[in-house]
Write a protein that holds these residues in place. Structure first.
Motif, PDB file in Angstrom:
ATOM      1  N   PHE A 109       0.665  -1.344   0.163  1.00 49.59           N
ATOM      2  CA  PHE A 109       0.061   0.026   0.046  1.00 49.59           C
ATOM      3  C   PHE A 109       1.042   1.155   0.079  1.00 49.59           C
ATOM      4  N   ARG A 110       1.655   1.192   0.825  1.00 50.09           N
ATOM      5  CA  ARG A 110       2.675   2.286   1.019  1.00 50.09           C
ATOM      6  C   ARG A 110       3.723   2.581  -0.346  1.00 50.09           C
ATOM      7  N   ALA A 111       3.816   1.347  -1.134  1.00 54.32           N
ATOM      8  CA  ALA A 111       4.758   1.653  -2.138  1.00 54.32           C
ATOM      9  C   ALA A 111       4.021   2.195  -3.280  1.00 54.32           C
ATOM     10  N   TRP A 112       2.378   2.031  -3.408  1.00 54.37           N
ATOM     11  CA  TRP A 112       1.766   2.564  -4.338  1.00 54.37           C
ATOM     12  C   TRP A 112       1.267   3.800  -4.013  1.00 54.37           C
ATOM     13  N   ARG A 113       1.451   4.339  -2.998  1.00 54.08           N
ATOM     14  CA  ARG A 113       1.222   5.813  -2.490  1.00 54.08           C
ATOM     15  C   ARG A 113       2.527   6.462  -2.029  1.00 54.08           C
ATOM     16  N   ARG A 114       3.255   6.832  -2.888  1.00 51.08           N
ATOM     17  CA  ARG A 114       4.645   7.788  -2.365  1.00 51.08           C
ATOM     18  C   ARG A 114       4.381   9.141  -2.537  1.00 51.08           C
ATOM     19  N   GLY A 115       4.953   9.807  -3.483  1.00 55.72           N
ATOM     20  CA  GLY A 115       4.790  11.252  -3.228  1.00 55.72           C
ATOM     21  C   GLY A 115       4.502  11.842  -5.020  1.00 55.72           C
ATOM     22  N   PHE A 116       4.945  11.194  -5.759  1.00 53.95           N
ATOM     23  CA  PHE A 116       4.930  11.423  -7.324  1.00 53.95           C
ATOM     24  C   PHE A 116       4.597  10.317  -8.144  1.00 53.95           C
ATOM     25  N   ARG A 117       3.978  10.371  -9.094  1.00 57.44           N
ATOM     26  CA  ARG A 117       3.421   9.528 -10.078  1.00 57.44           C
ATOM     27  C   ARG A 117       4.613   8.327 -10.370  1.00 57.44           C
ATOM     28  N   GLU A 118       5.707   8.834 -10.756  1.00 54.21           N
ATOM     29  CA  GLU A 118       6.798   8.034 -11.203  1.00 54.21           C
ATOM     30  C   GLU A 118       7.295   7.025 -10.237  1.00 54.21           C
ATOM     31  N   MET A 119       7.354   7.510  -9.018  1.00 54.14           N
ATOM     32  CA  MET A 119       7.700   6.689  -8.046  1.00 54.14           C
ATOM     33  C   MET A 119       6.547   5.608  -7.517  1.00 54.14           C
ATOM     34  N   ASP A 120       5.320   6.294  -7.883  1.00 57.05           N
ATOM     35  CA  ASP A 120       4.257   5.124  -7.438  1.00 57.05           C
ATOM     36  C   ASP A 120       4.335   4.026  -8.310  1.00 57.05           C
ATOM     37  N   LEU A 121       4.649   4.305  -9.658  1.00 56.97           N
ATOM     38  CA  LEU A 121       4.672   3.229 -10.520  1.00 56.97           C
ATOM     39  C   LEU A 121       5.829   2.410 -10.534  1.00 56.97           C
ATOM     40  N   LEU A 122       6.933   3.015 -10.072  1.00 54.45           N
ATOM     41  CA  LEU A 122       8.127   2.106 -10.048  1.00 54.45           C
ATOM     42  C   LEU A 122       8.261   1.244  -8.718  1.00 54.45           C
ATOM     43  N   MET A 123       7.773   1.735  -7.623  1.00 59.69           N
ATOM     44  CA  MET A 123       8.048   1.186  -6.184  1.00 59.69           C
ATOM     45  C   MET A 123       6.683   0.188  -6.138  1.00 59.69           C
ATOM     46  N   GLY A 124       5.544   0.563  -6.621  1.00 54.71           N
ATOM     47  CA  GLY A 124       4.424  -0.192  -6.516  1.00 54.71           C
ATOM     48  C   GLY A 124       4.413  -1.549  -7.374  1.00 54.71           C
ATOM     49  N   SER A 125       5.196  -1.087  -8.669  1.00 51.18           N
ATOM     50  CA  SER A 125       5.181  -2.384  -9.498  1.00 51.18           C
ATOM     51  C   SER A 125       6.181  -3.415  -8.960  1.00 51.18           C
ATOM     52  N   PHE A 126       7.180  -2.691  -8.474  1.00 48.12           N
ATOM     53  CA  PHE A 126       8.160  -3.635  -7.735  1.00 48.12           C
ATOM     54  C   PHE A 126       7.688  -4.395  -6.748  1.00 48.12           C
ATOM     55  N   ALA A 127       7.009  -3.831  -5.890  1.00 45.92           N
ATOM     56  CA  ALA A 127       6.432  -4.374  -4.690  1.00 45.92           C
ATOM     57  C   ALA A 127       5.443  -5.570  -4.931  1.00 45.92           C
ATOM     58  N   ASP A 128       4.890  -5.357  -6.007  1.00 45.96           N
ATOM     59  CA  ASP A 128       3.617  -5.909  -6.461  1.00 45.96           C
ATOM     60  C   ASP A 128       4.309  -7.459  -7.315  1.00 45.96           C
ATOM     61  N   GLU A 129       5.630  -7.103  -7.655  1.00 46.82           N
ATOM     62  CA  GLU A 129       6.392  -8.467  -8.239  1.00 46.82           C
ATOM     63  C   GLU A 129       7.012  -9.184  -7.206  1.00 46.82           C
ATOM     64  N   TYR A 130       7.809  -8.492  -6.289  1.00 43.52           N
ATOM     65  CA  TYR A 130       8.769  -9.115  -5.304  1.00 43.52           C
ATOM     66  C   TYR A 130       8.202  -9.336  -3.777  1.00 43.52           C
ATOM     67  N   LEU A 131       7.356  -8.382  -3.311  1.00 43.08           N
ATOM     68  CA  LEU A 131       7.086  -8.677  -1.944  1.00 43.08           C
ATOM     69  C   LEU A 131       6.452 -10.005  -1.359  1.00 43.08           C
ATOM     70  N   GLU A 132       5.767 -10.510  -2.115  1.00 39.35           N
ATOM     71  CA  GLU A 132       5.327 -11.973  -1.695  1.00 39.35           C
ATOM     72  C   GLU A 132       6.359 -12.797  -1.370  1.00 39.35           C
ATOM     73  N   ALA A 133       7.666 -13.065  -2.104  1.00 33.49           N
ATOM     74  CA  ALA A 133       8.509 -13.732  -1.897  1.00 33.49           C
ATOM     75  C   ALA A 133       9.699 -13.431  -0.708  1.00 33.49           C
ATOM     76  N   TYR A 134       9.412 -12.047  -0.348  1.00 29.82           N
ATOM     77  CA  TYR A 134      10.365 -11.554   0.624  1.00 29.82           C
ATOM     78  C   TYR A 134      10.380 -12.295   2.045  1.00 29.82           C
ATOM     79  N   GLN A 135      11.055 -12.158   2.821  1.00 32.21           N
ATOM     80  CA  GLN A 135      11.047 -12.703   4.348  1.00 32.21           C
ATOM     81  C   GLN A 135      11.294 -11.168   4.987  1.00 32.21           C
TER      82      GLN A 135
END
Length: 118
Positions: A42-68
């Motif tokens: 949730f926090r990754a998709w709501r950064r401060g500007f759209r470019e960071m939303d897209l980068l961090m949010g997409s990254f989180a969608d891809e990798y967060l489930e596998a992270y410990q």
């Protein structure tokens, strides 16, 4: 009749356990790390500007489930850094300070956002 109700109660409880697949303590542990992943996403998709939303949010969608826990700690620390600093690291405008270097940031720098049609 009483025996049948007890059997139904047992089946109901058994079904609940089979849905969770674990005992209570394991469920609580998994739930807390899953909750943490959802909050970080949730926090990754709501950064401060759209470019960071897209980068961090997409990254989180891809990798967060596998992270410990260790990787989640590092990702959470990155979310605490001001957006413009992280963005400058991601686009190569400024070098990453040693205190922020780590495998998660390296993965994030190597990550390529793929625009999705919509």
């Amino acid at each position: 009749m009483r025996r049948r109700l007890c059997a139904l109660h047992w089946v109901h409880n058994r079904r609940f356990l089979s849905l969770t697949g674990r005992l209570y303590g394991e469920v609580m542990q998994d739930t807390s790390i899953d909750t943490r992943r959802r909050k970080l996403n949730f926090r990754a998709w709501r950064r401060g500007f759209r470019e960071m939303d897209l980068l961090m949010g997409s990254f989180a969608d891809e990798y967060l489930e596998a992270y410990q826990a260790e990787e989640l700690d590092e990702f959470e620390a990155l979310l605490g850094v001001p957006d413009w600093e992280v963005y400058a690291w991601l686009i190569g405008q400024t070098p990453v300070p040693d205190n922020h270097r780590g495998p998660v940031l390296d993965q994030l720098i190597a990550f390529r956002y793929a625009a999705q049609g919509g």
